[in-house]
Design an enzyme around this catalytic site. Sequence first.
Site, mmCIF file in Angstrom:
data_model
loop_
_atom_site.group_PDB
_atom_site.id
_atom_site.type_symbol
_atom_site.label_atom_id
_atom_site.label_comp_id
_atom_site.label_asym_id
_atom_site.label_seq_id
_atom_site.Cartn_x
_atom_site.Cartn_y
_atom_site.Cartn_z
ATOM 1 N N TYR A 1 -45.053 12.903 27.260
ATOM 2 C CA TYR A 1 -44.077 13.985 27.082
ATOM 3 C C TYR A 1 -42.819 13.449 26.403
ATOM 4 O O TYR A 1 -42.301 14.035 25.444
ATOM 5 C CB TYR A 1 -43.753 14.562 28.467
ATOM 6 C CG TYR A 1 -42.820 15.750 28.464
ATOM 7 C CD1 TYR A 1 -43.234 16.990 27.983
ATOM 8 C CD2 TYR A 1 -41.522 15.637 28.949
ATOM 9 C CE1 TYR A 1 -42.367 18.081 27.995
ATOM 10 C CE2 TYR A 1 -40.660 16.718 28.965
ATOM 11 C CZ TYR A 1 -41.089 17.941 28.481
ATOM 12 O OH TYR A 1 -40.238 19.017 28.488
HETATM 13 N N1 NAD Z 1 -38.523 24.239 31.994
HETATM 14 C C1 NAD Z 1 -37.698 23.221 31.856
HETATM 15 O O1 NAD Z 1 -36.840 22.983 32.701
HETATM 16 C C2 NAD Z 1 -37.776 22.360 30.624
HETATM 17 C C3 NAD Z 1 -37.086 21.137 30.609
HETATM 18 C C4 NAD Z 1 -37.073 20.386 29.449
HETATM 19 C C5 NAD Z 1 -37.746 20.825 28.320
HETATM 20 N N2 NAD Z 1 -38.448 22.008 28.364
HETATM 21 C C6 NAD Z 1 -39.137 22.448 27.143
HETATM 22 O O2 NAD Z 1 -38.928 23.850 26.936
HETATM 23 C C7 NAD Z 1 -40.102 24.429 26.349
HETATM 24 C C8 NAD Z 1 -40.607 25.576 27.193
HETATM 25 O O3 NAD Z 1 -40.919 25.098 28.472
HETATM 26 P P1 NAD Z 1 -41.335 26.026 29.693
HETATM 27 O O4 NAD Z 1 -40.917 25.295 30.911
HETATM 28 O O5 NAD Z 1 -40.879 27.419 29.455
HETATM 29 O O6 NAD Z 1 -42.943 25.952 29.582
HETATM 30 P P2 NAD Z 1 -44.094 26.981 30.061
HETATM 31 O O7 NAD Z 1 -45.310 26.130 30.243
HETATM 32 O O8 NAD Z 1 -43.648 27.808 31.207
HETATM 33 O O9 NAD Z 1 -44.293 27.904 28.775
HETATM 34 C C9 NAD Z 1 -44.839 27.342 27.607
HETATM 35 C C10 NAD Z 1 -45.386 28.433 26.728
HETATM 36 O O10 NAD Z 1 -45.976 27.794 25.567
HETATM 37 C C11 NAD Z 1 -47.309 28.270 25.410
HETATM 38 N N3 NAD Z 1 -48.143 27.207 24.818
HETATM 39 C C12 NAD Z 1 -48.505 26.034 25.388
HETATM 40 N N4 NAD Z 1 -49.312 25.367 24.545
HETATM 41 C C13 NAD Z 1 -49.470 26.130 23.448
HETATM 42 C C14 NAD Z 1 -50.206 25.998 22.236
HETATM 43 N N5 NAD Z 1 -50.957 24.916 22.011
HETATM 44 N N6 NAD Z 1 -50.146 26.975 21.331
HETATM 45 C C15 NAD Z 1 -49.393 28.095 21.571
HETATM 46 N N7 NAD Z 1 -48.678 28.284 22.686
HETATM 47 C C16 NAD Z 1 -48.732 27.316 23.613
HETATM 48 C C17 NAD Z 1 -47.775 28.651 26.799
HETATM 49 O O11 NAD Z 1 -48.857 29.576 26.748
HETATM 50 C C18 NAD Z 1 -46.503 29.248 27.395
HETATM 51 O O12 NAD Z 1 -46.363 30.613 27.070
HETATM 52 C C19 NAD Z 1 -41.105 23.294 26.197
HETATM 53 O O13 NAD Z 1 -40.976 22.715 24.905
HETATM 54 C C20 NAD Z 1 -40.651 22.305 27.250
HETATM 55 O O14 NAD Z 1 -41.073 20.980 27.000
HETATM 56 C C21 NAD Z 1 -38.486 22.759 29.494
#
Ligand code: NAD
Length: 251
Positions: free
Chosen positions: A154
């Site tokens: 990651y």
């Molecule tokens: N939630 C947090 O606190 C947090 C912290 C740091 C970074 N992030 C980053 O923020 C972003 C969103 O995170 P989140 O927590 O909302 O994740 P989540 O898993 O809840 O949502 C991710 C979304 O991306 C879609 N997805 C995954 N793989 C895919 C693919 N191959 N093709 C198309 N769609 C795809 C999923 O279906 C989902 O709708 C990510 O890049 C994550 O790394 C999140």
Amino acid sequence: MGTLDGKVAIVTGGGRGIGRGIALALAREGARLALPDLNEENAADVAEEVRALGVKALSAACDVRSSRDVDAFVARTVETFGTVDVLVNNAMAADIRVPLADIDDESIALALSSGPAATLYFMRACYPHLVGGGRVINLRSGSELQGLNGYATYIAAKAAVGGITRAAAREWGRQGITVNAICPFALSEAAQADFAAHPRALDAIYDGLSIPRIGDPESDIGRAAVYLAGPDSTYMTGCTLMLDGGGSFLG
Ligand SMILES: NC(=O)c1ccc[n+]([C@@H]2O[C@H](COP(=O)([O-])OP(=O)(O)OC[C@H]3O[C@@H](n4cnc5c(N)ncnc54)[C@H](O)[C@@H]3O)[C@@H](O)[C@H]2O)c1
């Protein structure tokens, strides 16, 4: 009147979590939304929520790991709305809490293909439409700075997204495109599932927060995307906004 009236925004992975929050925040400012997601049904539901706010929305199944899917989705967006003004590279999947020595090939491929490769695919496909005022917003992670145990693939993927952000900011500045990033911490479905499975990890995260609450995908993260997509950030590029409650600090 919204600050993004008439703009067209693609939010990858907009079917839930932070992507949904960003999509709704951009829509409330008048942007039309294009939502590619692996989960077609979730993306369609969010497209309905966007339409209920009075703006147009398009959703479709798209695997961001496939450049063919990405090219087809961007072409469909341009066919439907005429252009792309804002690209948010949000979708990403990775196996976390896996010791580095145990990582398998599939985990390496998953993080790198859904993170930096997908970001490059979308940026390349959108570039002709972004020239002359476009905005790119990439999602990074504070785990890059923290070096968390079990997050190697990651962190590798997110550090690469940081590099792409800086490289593109430099390369595309004279084309009128800004490229910035967000490091979020917010209660998405992925975060919820992880905290449910590892309640003690949540305590440790809370201990490390300067502002002791979990961010909201729309009001905390989406509003920052509105700023990066809108008229108040035209002199800002290659930057990363830390929106993680002071969990980590950029020097
Ligand atoms: N939630 C947090 O606190 C947090 C912290 C740091 C970074 N992030 C980053 O923020 C972003 C969103 O995170 P989140 O927590 O909302 O994740 P989540 O898993 O809840 O949502 C991710 C979304 O991306 C879609 N997805 C995954 N793989 C895919 C693919 N191959 N093709 C198309 N769609 C795809 C999923 O279906 C989902 O709708 C990510 O890049 C994550 O790394 C999140």
